[in-house]
Scaffold this motif. Structure first.
Motif, short mmCIF file in Angstrom:
data_model
loop_
_atom_site.label_atom_id
_atom_site.label_comp_id
_atom_site.label_asym_id
_atom_site.label_seq_id
_atom_site.Cartn_x
_atom_site.Cartn_y
_atom_site.Cartn_z
N THR A 265 25.22 -1.27 23.44
CA THR A 265 25.66 -1.12 24.83
C THR A 265 24.73 -0.13 25.53
OG1 THR A 265 27.98 -1.53 24.22
CG2 THR A 265 27.56 -0.48 26.35
N ASN A 266 24.09 -0.59 26.59
CA ASN A 266 23.12 0.24 27.32
C ASN A 266 23.61 0.35 28.77
OD1 ASN A 266 20.53 1.65 27.49
ND2 ASN A 266 19.88 -0.05 28.78
N SER A 267 24.37 1.40 29.04
CA SER A 267 25.13 1.50 30.28
C SER A 267 24.53 2.52 31.24
CB SER A 267 26.58 1.90 29.96
OG SER A 267 27.34 2.11 31.12
N VAL A 268 24.72 2.28 32.55
CA VAL A 268 24.27 3.20 33.60
C VAL A 268 25.39 3.37 34.62
CG1 VAL A 268 22.72 3.53 35.57
CG2 VAL A 268 21.79 2.80 33.37
N LEU A 269 25.64 4.62 34.99
CA LEU A 269 26.57 4.95 36.07
C LEU A 269 25.84 5.84 37.06
CD1 LEU A 269 29.45 5.11 37.35
CD2 LEU A 269 29.78 7.18 35.98
N GLU A 270 25.78 5.41 38.32
CA GLU A 270 25.21 6.21 39.39
C GLU A 270 26.33 6.66 40.32
OE1 GLU A 270 21.20 4.88 41.03
OE2 GLU A 270 21.96 3.01 40.17
N VAL A 271 26.34 7.96 40.66
CA VAL A 271 27.38 8.53 41.50
C VAL A 271 26.72 9.29 42.65
CG1 VAL A 271 29.40 10.05 41.62
CG2 VAL A 271 28.91 8.78 39.51
N VAL A 272 27.13 8.97 43.88
CA VAL A 272 26.69 9.70 45.06
C VAL A 272 27.94 10.27 45.72
CG1 VAL A 272 25.53 9.58 47.29
CG2 VAL A 272 24.69 8.21 45.37
N VAL A 273 27.99 11.60 45.83
CA VAL A 273 29.15 12.28 46.40
C VAL A 273 28.72 12.89 47.74
CG1 VAL A 273 31.08 13.83 45.95
CG2 VAL A 273 29.80 12.86 44.03
N GLY A 274 29.33 12.40 48.82
CA GLY A 274 28.99 12.89 50.15
C GLY A 274 29.54 14.28 50.41
N GLU A 275 29.24 14.80 51.56
CA GLU A 275 29.64 16.15 51.95
C GLU A 275 31.16 16.32 51.84
OE1 GLU A 275 29.55 19.07 55.91
OE2 GLU A 275 28.37 17.22 55.84
N GLY A 276 31.58 17.32 51.07
CA GLY A 276 33.00 17.61 50.91
C GLY A 276 33.74 16.63 50.03
N GLY A 277 33.05 15.68 49.42
CA GLY A 277 33.71 14.69 48.57
C GLY A 277 34.01 15.23 47.18
N LYS A 278 34.90 14.53 46.45
CA LYS A 278 35.28 14.96 45.10
C LYS A 278 35.34 13.74 44.18
CE LYS A 278 38.03 18.99 46.50
NZ LYS A 278 39.36 19.65 46.42
N ASN A 290 28.94 1.09 13.75
CA ASN A 290 27.67 0.42 13.47
C ASN A 290 26.92 0.05 14.74
OD1 ASN A 290 27.90 0.30 10.55
ND2 ASN A 290 29.51 -1.24 10.87
N ALA A 291 27.42 0.50 15.88
CA ALA A 291 26.85 0.12 17.17
C ALA A 291 25.87 1.18 17.66
CB ALA A 291 27.96 -0.09 18.20
N ALA A 292 25.06 0.77 18.64
CA ALA A 292 24.21 1.70 19.38
C ALA A 292 24.80 1.83 20.77
CB ALA A 292 22.77 1.20 19.46
N HIS A 293 24.92 3.05 21.23
CA HIS A 293 25.50 3.30 22.55
C HIS A 293 24.58 4.27 23.30
CE1 HIS A 293 28.76 3.73 25.55
NE2 HIS A 293 28.33 4.98 25.64
N ILE A 294 23.90 3.75 24.31
CA ILE A 294 23.02 4.58 25.15
C ILE A 294 23.59 4.55 26.57
CG2 ILE A 294 20.68 5.01 25.95
CD1 ILE A 294 20.84 5.08 22.95
N LYS A 295 23.79 5.72 27.16
CA LYS A 295 24.39 5.79 28.49
C LYS A 295 23.62 6.77 29.37
CE LYS A 295 28.65 6.95 30.97
NZ LYS A 295 28.54 5.85 31.95
N TRP A 296 23.45 6.37 30.63
CA TRP A 296 22.89 7.25 31.66
C TRP A 296 23.95 7.50 32.71
CZ3 TRP A 296 19.00 10.35 33.09
CH2 TRP A 296 17.82 10.35 32.33
#
Length: 491
Positions: A265-278, A290-296
């Motif tokens: 599993t080669n996963s990517v999560l991109e997060v953009v938090v605007g002004e004052g956001g949470k 037995n798996a390979a797990h690479i995450k960004w």
């Protein structure tokens, strides 16, 4: 070399004819320089990694024809950029500083097969760890499963769904501004960018607060048998954009269909938090051993925003999480809390980087890991960079590791880079077994040694688990960790 030899002979032929006027000497010097320059630039082609090129070709072939022919501009731009990057990127080795303690040969030596089709809809889903209050979405072998009913209880203006099906031009334009806009990614980031069949978008409009968390469950169905070379590859990708003053909770859970299957599993999560956001981000990884797990995980925070990550990672023969947080505004808050457990022959790796560029930034990082197997290995490489204009920054970093077996390995590299001069920063690292004084404290109160060890080991990780913001997730993770620790002691 042939060009140099020819040029050298030409120069010798002209040498007897040199006169004070030197009418033809200047052109010959120009020719010599051009010949040398051609030779020095030609070896650039040797930087191409044939294995990576073959993998890139297989990724392109695995994309659905409908996805590749009529993709939105953001996805096509992401794929083009990733494809170009892969042309000049080599597979990482132990000689690379970022992978000095992480051996990826397990993946390279396998028969990697990108998954080209989602599993049939008749495939039963794993419904454990599902709460009725959560807005839930599934990824099956990297493919987002569109469930319209899951979006029915979301506030107006919120979009959670496929980028391929996004109809709002305004939201699409905002996504285009940020998707894939990240210059610190590595080979695995680019592999995901090229191979992701779609991008799931979570869009929270300005001032909108989503009460219940959005639950993302990644299920790996296809896999090779234990001991086989077969390694199916999935590339799920999620993009979260929270506008000014918005709030959302994201829960990610990675699981496998069978406990002993081999997959990547080669996963990517991109997060953009605007002004004052949470954004509150919970990440639970319990895939096959037995798996390979690479995450960004890439996070961009604007002024007065807050991002909190709580991570519990227990699965994968090779598990690596790359976290990169950029504070691009003042008065920004970042908190990273992680717990890794090696209950078998595993490598658990966390590489994090927090960059503070503006005044009054705040960041706190706590990383804890337990290695309970003789062949287990934990890696922590944490970098906090406080740049010149990040005055009055408060940054702290602490990593603590518990080794329960004599041959277990822990490699830690805490790194604090401070260029500003008006800051409050600290970092620390500790690696040890259980202390005798702690065990004696229990025994002095009539508690036997085995019970004392169980309580101390579990409480070491419970400090992080208790920070998970949702009680249902907490209970599920605690039961899972207790089960793994019990199996470790039996082994």
């Amino acid at each position: 070399m042939a060009a140099l030899a020819t040029t050298h002979q030409n120069l010798l032929l002209f040498t007897p004819k040199l006169t004070p006027s030197k009418p033809k000497l200047k052109p010959k010097r120009t020719q010599t320089k051009l010949s040398i320059q051609t030779i020095t630039t030609s070896p650039q082609a040797s930087f191409t990694d044939q294995f990576v090129l073959q993998l890139a070709d297989s990724l392109e072939d695995s994309l659905p024809s409908s996805s590749s022919s009529s993709s939105p501009v953001p996805i096509q731009k992401l794929r083009d950029c990733s494809s170009e990057t892969l042309l000049s990127t080599q597979w990482p080795s132990r000689k690379d500083e970022a992978f000095r303690f992480t051996d990826t040969s397990f993946i390279r030596n396998s028969d990697i097969k990108p998954i080209s089709n989602p599993p049939p809809k008749s495939q039963p889903f794993l419904d454990v760890s599902r709460d009725t209050q959560f807005t839930s979405f599934d990824f099956c072998d990297g493919f987002f499963v569109d469930s319209p009913h899951d979006s029915s209880n979301l506030p107006d203006g919120v979009y959670v769904g496929s980028l391929l099906k996004l109809s709002s031009e305004r939201v699409l334009k905002r996504v285009s501004e940020f998707l894939g806009d990240f210059q610190w990614g590595d080979l695995f980031w680019s592999i995901n960018g090229l191979g992701a069949p779609d991008v799931m978008v979570v869009y929270v409009p300005e001032g909108c607060r989503i009460e219940n968390p959005i639950y993302l469950k990644y299920i790996s169905f296809e896999g090779g048998d234990e001991g086989s070379k077969k390694l199916p590859l999935s590339n799920p990708r999620v993009f979260v954009l929270v506008e000014k003053g918005g709030e959302v909770g994201i829960v990610e859970e990675f699981v496998g269909n069978e406990g002993s299957q081999c997959y990547w599993t080669n996963s990517v999560l991109e997060v953009v938090v605007g002004e004052g956001g949470k954004v509150k981000h919970s990440y639970v990884q319990k895939q096959s051993l037995n798996a390979a797990h690479i995450k960004w995980t890439s996070v961009r925070q604007e002024s007065t925003s807050a991002y909190e990550l709580v991570e519990v990672s227990t699965g994968g023969k090779l598990s690596r999480h790359n976290v990169h947080v950029r504070q691009v505004g003042a008065d920004t808050v970042t908190e990273l809390t992680t717990f890794h457990l090696c209950a078998g022959d595993q490598t658990q790796d966390l590489h994090s980087r927090i960059v503070l560029d503006h005044p009054r930034g705040y960041s706190q990082q706590l990383h804890k890991c337990i290695v309970g197997h003789p062949s287990g290995q934990a890696v922590f490489d944490g970098n906090v960079k406080v740049n010149r204009y990040a005055q009055q920054t408060d940054a702290g970093q602490l990593t603590r590791s518990l080794i329960l077996e004599p041959r277990a390995t822990v490699n830690v590299k805490p790194n604090l880079q401070i260029i500003a001069d008006d800051v409050k920063c600290s970092h620390g690292a500790a690696i040890s077994d259980l202390e005798d004084s702690q065990l004696f404290y229990f025994q002095a109160r009539g508690i036997d040694l085995e019970t004392a060890r169980k309580a101390l080991v579990f409480s070491f990780g419970a400090e992080v688990i208790d920070k998970l913001p949702y009680s249902f997730v907490q209970k599920q993770v605690k039961d899972h960790v207790k089960e793994l620790l019990q199996s470790t002691r039996k082994g």
